[in-house]
Enzyme design. Structure first.
Site, short mmCIF file in Angstrom:
data_model
loop_
_atom_site.label_atom_id
_atom_site.label_comp_id
_atom_site.label_asym_id
_atom_site.label_seq_id
_atom_site.Cartn_x
_atom_site.Cartn_y
_atom_site.Cartn_z
N ASP A 1 0.87 -1.17 0.00
CA ASP A 1 0.00 0.00 0.00
C ASP A 1 0.91 1.23 0.00
O ASP A 1 2.12 1.13 0.20
CB ASP A 1 -0.98 0.00 1.18
CG ASP A 1 -2.19 0.87 0.87
OD1 ASP A 1 -2.11 1.68 -0.08
OD2 ASP A 1 -3.21 0.76 1.55
C1 NOJ Z 1 -3.92 3.97 -0.07
C2 NOJ Z 1 -5.10 3.07 0.03
O1 NOJ Z 1 -5.08 2.39 1.28
C3 NOJ Z 1 -5.17 2.04 -1.08
O2 NOJ Z 1 -6.35 1.30 -0.97
C4 NOJ Z 1 -5.07 2.73 -2.40
O3 NOJ Z 1 -5.20 1.80 -3.43
C5 NOJ Z 1 -3.74 3.44 -2.47
N1 NOJ Z 1 -3.68 4.45 -1.41
C6 NOJ Z 1 -3.50 4.11 -3.81
O4 NOJ Z 1 -4.28 5.22 -3.96
#
Ligand code: NOJ
Length: 758
Positions: free
Chosen positions: A292
């Site tokens: 993430d």
């Molecule tokens: C953080 C989020 O937790 C995740 O779900 C997302 O895909 C990413 N950012 C990218 O934007």
């Protein structure tokens, strides 16, 4: 150098040649593996590490800003030291980045372009929690297919969806992005979504790669506070959290995303047991894991890594293949290999996984295949809007309908439409809206005005919900003081026969980082509702929100309540369809609605405890101020007709190893209009090697019945259904007595029992 170019071009020509010969036939696994190995053999260590890096394109920030400037990103792209980019949108922009990479780099490995396409790209569908309330797997698949097509038309070929985190806590803002509290339902939706995004063939340029996220446990953050620690035991992990991910892996999801949280002290991003041992090992899944946003480097503040280099070491050993905007892999991996701290084999394994997905997407054959500027003209946006309306109406849940206030009778002469969300064209677009335009939804007021009731409608906002600027990254400021619109709303309510109050949550009250300690009607909304209710009791509360809300006062005092979530582009038209009875509501809650926020986390598939029953003194498991149960239970939803469940019968009371039973239940439409019912099957293993929930969803069927019609619904009860992760640390069915329960929600159920023998 010249020799190298000869090698790579003959390799690519070879690939093109074989594709032409095999046109229409998907590459075999062996083919792909051979190609992956040939490319890997040509790569330097620096280029391999480059494949493991994903950069944000700065167009759309979905996390803290990156430390790496645009110039440096461009330089790395030109050197072929980036594997993927996220948030680069439009055919033009993706093509530009791809050319920068393909035309300048030595190794010429195509980039893939990721984006959070969560509930639609331009045409916005209900937020995932809302769409799940339809219990309609075909709908879930179709909205994903449409989202994929609209994404590809903008050069995006990889979505970070579906989010399949089980979430039982309405305080957690991201509950809107998942499928709620149930493992079985979430698993089914996960597969439908993946099939919708990826189709049958990942190399089809009208499909995109999907991501199962967040692996794992993210939805069970303590206190419902985003990014917080998750403290669950191994049984809950295996029985509740992991099954949707297993289903996603089995369905062939191209990628996984790990998660920000710790589980039992170990950051999921650094968890070898979850990623390398379970997902890649035991489950034998072949795709790649993206971190993430910054989650590798976040192991430093977790207190699990000393610095970025240490974080990179932990993450790569654990099995995280790609670093999303974290800066850890570029800081550390090469050095770690050179110092002999990690084996290059680990890097090779990660890169092979990334290359494998790129090969399966057909990117080596044509790096620009997802950048077709003509596709946009072929996208049938009008058709997509029709589907969006259809799915939106199926996602609406009727929670209360006293005196048959709904559907609205044609004899009603004047309707006052009131509330801060009544003419809100933006909140229905919800959070995680991709390229859904601001203020582009049909509001409830507009939807009603599009009907034959147009001339009977008056409108008053009453109060504003938020104030100041709304943004993806900042908290919403709630209006707590401006009551100036209340008198007008009260006057219009007084003058009307029926009031439709549209209250709930702003789009930016739920979503990432939007946890709330209070989940009631924020600001002055309840005050407005009470003032209106003093002058007119005929109120339909249309509740628009991304999470289960605490609406106890309304449930006790307002005759009709309709849960409409945030339904997307066609919101108002779909709501009007239901309010007017053009569509008979069929949605069922995928989450429990609490009586008070203090009950959270609240979920139907709970344990019995050793003291479940009221034996007339306080020493049993309960609250002394409210009852334990929810206000509206999981699986609940009314219709404009009624359904009667007859006696449940089982083909036998004994189930033997390898055998199966048939459960039958007659369901009758006992009302006056045609309607759809979701018939739900629950199971309880009465005595087991670890305590089992009092009920767990094991199947559901949607049935449509004409007035007076009866259909017998059957479920096959197999050994598979009885399996759980127990004391043997394997998925097994244990012999003993089981209870089966069938009904239209998780509380009103008919029961039968059987024995399972081995
Ligand atoms: C953080 C989020 O937790 C995740 O779900 C997302 O895909 C990413 N950012 C990218 O934007």
């Amino acid at each position: 150098m010249r020799k190298y170019f000869l090698i790579i071009s003959s390799f690519i020509l070879g690939t093109l040649g074989s594709t032409a010969q095999n046109s229409g036939i998907q590459s075999t696994v062996k083919d792909v593996e051979t190609k992956v190995d040939s490319v890997l053999n040509l790569m330097t260590l620096e280029e391999k590490v480059g494949q493991m890096i994903q950069y944000n394109g700065s167009w759309d920030l979905t996390g803290p800003a990156s430390e790496v400037g645009n110039k440096e990103k461009e330089d790395r792209l030109k050197k072929g030291l980036v594997g993927s980019m996220l948030n680069v949108l439009s055919v033009e922009a993706t093509e530009k980045a791809q050319r920068m990479n393909m035309e300048n780099s030595r190794i010429k490995i195509p980039l893939i372009f990721g984006y959070d396409v969560i509930h639609g790209y331009k045409t916005i569908f209900p937020v995932p929690l809302g769409e799940t309330a339809s219990w309609d797997l075909e709908a879930a698949q179709e909205s994903a297919r449409i989202a994929a097509l609209e994404s590809v038309a903008q050069g995006v070929n990889w979505t970070f969806s579906p989010m399949i985190d089980i979430s039982r806590d309405a305080r957690w803002g991201r509950i809107m992005e998942g499928s709620g509290e149930d493992t079985y339902l979430t698993s089914k939706i996960a597969v439908a979504k993946i099939n919708g995004y990826q189709g049958d063939d990942l190399s089809d340029p009208k499909t995109i790669a999907a991501t199962a996220k967040h692996f794992a446990g993210y939805g069970l953050a303590e206190g419902g506070r985003d990014y917080n620690a998750v403290n669950i035991g191994k049984y809950e992990l295996h029985n509740v959290v992991l099954p949707p991910f297993k289903a996603a892996a089995d369905a062939g999801v191209a990628t996984f995303m790990n998660s920000f949280n710790t589980i039992d002290g170990i950051p999921a991003t650094g968890s070898k047991s979850l990623q390398r041992d379970l997902l890649k090992g035991k489950w034998d899944w072949q795709g790649f894991i993206v971190s993430d946003w910054g989650s590798i480097s976040e192991m430093i503040p977790h207190g699990f890594a000393r610095d970025k280099i240490h974080a990179a070491e932990i993450a790569v050993i654990a099995g995280s293949d790609m670093d999303m905007e974290g800066g850890a892999y570029e800081a550390g991996l090469e050095q770690l290999v050179k110092e002999g701290k990690i084996d290059e084999g680990l890097i090779n394994e990660a890169v092979k996984r990334i290359l494998r997905v790129k090969f399966k997407m057909g990117l080596f054959e044509d790096p620009y295949k997802y950048m077709n500027a003509n596709l946009e003209n072929e996208v049938p946006y009008d058709e997509h809007r029709k589907t969006a309306r259809d799915i939106a109406k199926k996602s609406i849940v009727l929670l209360k309908n006293e005196n048959d206030l709904l559907p609205i009778k044609s004899s009603v002469k004047k309707i006052a439409v009131i509330g801060p969300l009544a003419d809100d064209k933006d909140t229905p677009i919800g959070n995680w809206r991709a390229q859904g335009e601001t203020n582009s939804a049909v509001s409830v007021l507009e939807g009603l005005k599009n009907t034959e009731f147009n001339s009977k409608i008056t409108y008053a906002k009453g109060v504003a919900l938020g104030q100041g600027e709304r943004s993806f990254l900042m908290p919403l400021e709630i209006n707590k003081t401006d009551r100036s619109g209340i008198p007008d709303a009260v006057a219009k309510a007084k003058d009307a026969e029926l009031v439709i109050m549209v209250l709930g949550e702003d789009a930016f009250q739920s979503g990432e980082g939007r946890s709330q300690a209070n989940i009631g009607l924020a600001g002055l909304q309840l005050e407005l509702l009470k003032e209106v209710q003093k002058v007119n009791k005929n109120i339909v509360l249309v509740l628009m929100n991304g999470r289960p809300m605490e609406i106890t006062w309304a449930a006790e005092n307002i005759p009709a309540i309709v849960e409409v979530w945030q339904l997307g582009t066609e919101s108002g038209n779909a709501i009007a369809d239901v309010l007017l009875g053009k569509y008979n509501p069929s949605g069922k809650l995928p989450v429990s609605f609490p009586r008070a926020v203090g009950q959270e986390p609240l979920y139907y598939n709970r344990m019995n405890t050793g003291r479940p029953a009221n034996d007339l003194h306080v020493t049993y498991s309960h609250y002394t101020d409210i009852t334990n149960g929810p206000l509206y239970p999981f699986g609940f939803g009314l219709s404009y007709t009624t359904f009667n469940y007859g006696d449940v019968s089982l083909s036998s009371e004994e189930l033997s190893e390898g055998g199966s039973l048939t459960l039958s239940v007659p369901v009758t439409n006992s009302g006056d209009v045609k309607g759809k019912e979701v018939v739900q099957l629950y199971l309880h293993d009465l005595v087991a090697s670890v305590a089992r929930p009092i009920k767990e969803l094991k199947g559901f069927k949607m049935v449509e019945l004409a007035p007076g019609e009866t259909k017998t619904i059957e479920f096959i009860i197999s050994e598979e259904m009885l399996k759980f992760y127990g004391a043997s640390e394997k998925w097994e069915a244990e012999p003993g007595e089981f209870k089966l329960m069938v009904g239209g929600n998780s509380e009103e159920l008919k029961t039968v029992k059987f024995n399972y023998n081995k």
